[in-house]
Design a protein around this motif. Structure first.
Motif, PDB file in Angstrom:
ATOM      1  N   ALA A  14       0.836  -1.213   0.000  1.00 26.56           N
ATOM      2  CA  ALA A  14       0.000   0.000   0.000  1.00 26.56           C
ATOM      3  C   ALA A  14       0.868   1.258   0.000  1.00 26.56           C
ATOM      4  O   ALA A  14       0.627   2.190  -0.773  1.00 26.56           O
ATOM      5  N   ALA A  17       2.557   1.537  -3.424  1.00 27.81           N
ATOM      6  CA  ALA A  17       1.610   1.959  -4.456  1.00 27.81           C
ATOM      7  C   ALA A  17       1.324   3.451  -4.357  1.00 27.81           C
ATOM      8  O   ALA A  17       1.238   4.145  -5.377  1.00 27.81           O
ATOM      9  N   ASN A  21       2.109   5.746  -7.497  1.00 29.16           N
ATOM     10  CA  ASN A  21       0.982   6.411  -8.149  1.00 29.16           C
ATOM     11  C   ASN A  21       1.145   7.926  -8.178  1.00 29.16           C
ATOM     12  O   ASN A  21       0.748   8.577  -9.153  1.00 29.16           O
ATOM     13  N   THR A  37      -2.223  -0.861  -8.315  1.00 31.78           N
ATOM     14  CA  THR A  37      -2.975  -1.205  -7.114  1.00 31.78           C
ATOM     15  C   THR A  37      -2.078  -1.987  -6.165  1.00 31.78           C
ATOM     16  O   THR A  37      -0.996  -2.453  -6.548  1.00 31.78           O
ATOM     17  N   SER A  39      -2.774  -4.877  -5.176  1.00 35.23           N
ATOM     18  CA  SER A  39      -2.735  -6.224  -5.776  1.00 35.23           C
ATOM     19  C   SER A  39      -1.692  -6.317  -6.879  1.00 35.23           C
ATOM     20  O   SER A  39      -1.012  -7.337  -6.998  1.00 35.23           O
ATOM     21  N   ASP A  40      -1.573  -5.266  -7.705  1.00 35.62           N
ATOM     22  CA  ASP A  40      -0.550  -5.261  -8.746  1.00 35.62           C
ATOM     23  C   ASP A  40       0.828  -5.464  -8.133  1.00 35.62           C
ATOM     24  O   ASP A  40       1.612  -6.307  -8.590  1.00 35.62           O
TER      25      ASP A  40
END
Length: 161
Positions: A14, A17, A21, A37, A39-40
């Motif tokens: 998290a 990311a 991002n 994400t 998950s990515d």
């Protein structure tokens, strides 16, 4: 502030990311063009057993940057492909230096012979970062098409372990 570098795990995804991002949204420094994400990132971390991921964090556990390598898909198992990301506004604090020390040590232990970096030619800070770590130019990819259709040149640099 004390920097702590350690191997990254799924619970770090998290924070990683969030950093990536923000960099993607600003544009101009990474070939990754679409937001990622949690998950990515966890999928990328599990993608190859020879991948090595590190995070740098402050005393409060806030992730300030991360770096990973995995086997280069075309240059073979002895060549690690590297990616480095530092939190916007927190560069120049030694995050990249600390991450690279840990990564280079881990790469040697994993049997890699050298590390490949592919940096956008318009990414002056990225070019400076890898040059300052001792990476040397060895080639160029011209007119590289990124995921969003934008075309850029990439500078190829290598660091012999």
């Amino acid at each position: 502030m004390t920097l702590h570098v350690r191997r990254a795990g799924a619970l770090d995804a998290a924070g990683m990311a969030e950093i990536l991002n923000e960099i993607i949204a600003i544009g101009g420094t990474t070939a990754i063009t679409e937001p990622v994400t949690v998950s990515d990132l966890t999928e990328w971390m599990r993608g190859d057993p020879r991948s090595i991921w590190h995070v740098a964090e402050d005393d409060d556990g806030t992730i300030l940057g991360f770096q990973w390598v995995d086997p280069h898909p075309k240059l073979g198992e002895k060549v690690a492909q590297i990616a480095t990301f530092a939190k916007v506004g927190r560069t120049g604090l030694g995050v990249g230096s600390a991450l690279f020390r840990a990564t280079a040590t881990a790469c040697r232990a994993a049997g890699y012979a050298w590390i490949n970096a592919e940096i956008r030619a318009d990414n002056a800070s990225g070019l400076t970062y890898y040059q300052s770590r001792g990476f040397e130019d060895y080639g160029r990819i011209e007119d590289y098409r990124m995921g969003n259709g934008q075309r850029v040149d990439k500078v190829l640099k290598r660091y012999d372990l």
